[in-house]
Scaffold this motif. Structure first.
Motif, PDB file in Angstrom:
ATOM      1  N   ALA A  77      -5.116 -21.820 113.274  1.00  0.00           N
ATOM      2  CA  ALA A  77      -4.835 -21.917 111.842  1.00  0.00           C
ATOM      3  C   ALA A  77      -4.338 -20.603 111.260  1.00  0.00           C
ATOM      4  N   HIS A  78      -4.672 -19.483 111.901  1.00  0.00           N
ATOM      5  CA  HIS A  78      -4.287 -18.193 111.339  1.00  0.00           C
ATOM      6  C   HIS A  78      -2.819 -17.864 111.567  1.00  0.00           C
ATOM      7  N   ALA A  86      -8.817 -15.891 110.695  1.00  0.00           N
ATOM      8  CA  ALA A  86      -8.607 -17.262 110.200  1.00  0.00           C
ATOM      9  C   ALA A  86      -9.623 -17.570 109.107  1.00  0.00           C
ATOM     10  N   HIS A 103     -10.366 -19.531 102.222  1.00  0.00           N
ATOM     11  CA  HIS A 103      -8.950 -19.158 102.192  1.00  0.00           C
ATOM     12  C   HIS A 103      -8.856 -17.669 101.889  1.00  0.00           C
ATOM     13  N   GLU A 160      -2.548 -26.964 109.327  1.00  0.00           N
ATOM     14  CA  GLU A 160      -2.754 -27.979 108.292  1.00  0.00           C
ATOM     15  C   GLU A 160      -2.070 -29.297 108.607  1.00  0.00           C
ATOM     16  N   TYR A 216     -10.397 -32.849 109.567  1.00  0.00           N
ATOM     17  CA  TYR A 216     -11.316 -31.731 109.554  1.00  0.00           C
ATOM     18  C   TYR A 216     -12.760 -32.129 109.731  1.00  0.00           C
ATOM     19  N   ALA A 229      -9.224 -20.985 107.522  1.00  0.00           N
ATOM     20  CA  ALA A 229      -9.233 -22.449 107.509  1.00  0.00           C
ATOM     21  C   ALA A 229      -9.756 -22.969 108.846  1.00  0.00           C
ATOM     22  N   ASN A 282      -2.375 -21.796 106.225  1.00  0.00           N
ATOM     23  CA  ASN A 282      -3.068 -22.550 107.266  1.00  0.00           C
ATOM     24  C   ASN A 282      -2.024 -23.156 108.203  1.00  0.00           C
TER      25      ASN A 282
END
Length: 293
Positions: free
Chosen positions: A223-224, A264, A47, A172, A287, A266, A169
């Protein structure tokens, strides 16, 4: 009127781009090494690194402010200020790395955030200088003034993190809203060979890559910053096939969604894949990647 409404005005002020854009370009020129950028983004940590380091800096400054309230503890307060100033260097470096890969609205708030922090640090330097000359009260006053400005800067940082979702994230939600049951998305034959493509599974978009009858699938939303990964391109890294984000260049392994390069931090959620009677079926796995059958 909420305090955040005023900050939103900063985000919607194009005039700030005259400062924000050159600073962004300058950071990109300085941070050329990918391994340095990954370290500052916090890829190794999982993170963003900047908020972690910021806790040390602002915590040291806030503690110094409390000690300055008691004359007998102003000397140890100087030590805490020194710790805060030293830790501010890597904190700022990580913050600038994240800033350079933010969108325009985030960068507009970011330049004001950075300016406030710069004023804060200058105030603490003045505070230490006054203490070195034996003027502890003046040093305390400089410290309290710097802390007030730093608090405003921290508020802007919190707005960027929580209101503008910088560093959050953005993928998520996939494990929670993607269908866990097998979902038919069409025939395997209609998928282009070795090219990123997009399929809709339930309410979410999925990046799909086919090699023969072997299909790999990741969440399509980066995710970014929510970029469409299917518009990116494929590359090989350490023997693994990866997808490169079309917006900021994050690199993810197709096998398990893990991050190879930032910004990113995550991983991309993965989808289980299976082929039945020539048709592709997908189901979200979160994940942990499950081998295609």
């Amino acid at each position: 009127m909420r305090p955040f409404d005023d900050i939103d005005r900063l985000a919607n002020t194009p005039a700030l781009d005259k400062v924000a854009a050159p600073l962004r370009d300058a950071v990109h020129k300085v941070l050329r090494r990918q391994d340095v950028k990954d370290a500052l983004h916090g890829v190794w940590l999982g993170h963003p690194l900047h908020p972690v380091l910021a806790q040390l800096s602002i915590g040291s400054f806030a503690s110094a402010g409390l000690l300055d309230a008691v004359p007998r503890t102003r000397r140890p307060a100087a030590t805490l200020i020194a710790v805060g100033l030293v830790s501010a260097v890597p904190t700022a470096a990580a913050g600038w790395a994240d800033y350079a890969d933010g969108h325009e609205e985030q960068q507009r708030v970011g330049v004001v955030h950075a300016a406030a922090n710069g004023v804060m640090l200058a105030g603490y330097v003045a505070s230490l200088a006054a203490r070195a000359r034996g003027r502890s009260l003046r040093g305390a006053l400089w410290g309290w003034a710097a802390l007030a400005v730093g608090t405003a800067g921290a508020t802007l940082g919190g707005h960027m993190a929580y209101h503008q979702a910088m560093g959050a994230n953005h993928a998520e939600g996939y494990p929670h809203i993607g269908p866990g049951d097998w979902t038919d998305v069409g025939t395997v034959a209609e998928l282009p060979e070795g090219e990123p493509t997009r399929r809709i599974v339930g309410d979410v978009g999925v990046l799909v890559v086919r090699h023969g009858d072997v299909v790999k699938a990741l969440a399509d939303r980066c995710a970014h910053a929510s970029a469409p990964l299917h518009e990116g391109h494929l590359t090989g890294t350490d023997g693994s096939e990866c997808v490169v984000c079309p917006w900021h260049g994050s690199v993810f392994r197709l096998d398990d969604g893990s991050v190879v390069h930032g910004p990113a931090t995550a991983p991309q959620p993965t989808f289980r894949t299976r082929v039945r009677d020539g048709r592709l079926e997908l189901a979200v796995t979160g994940y942990e990647a499950v081998p295609a059958s």
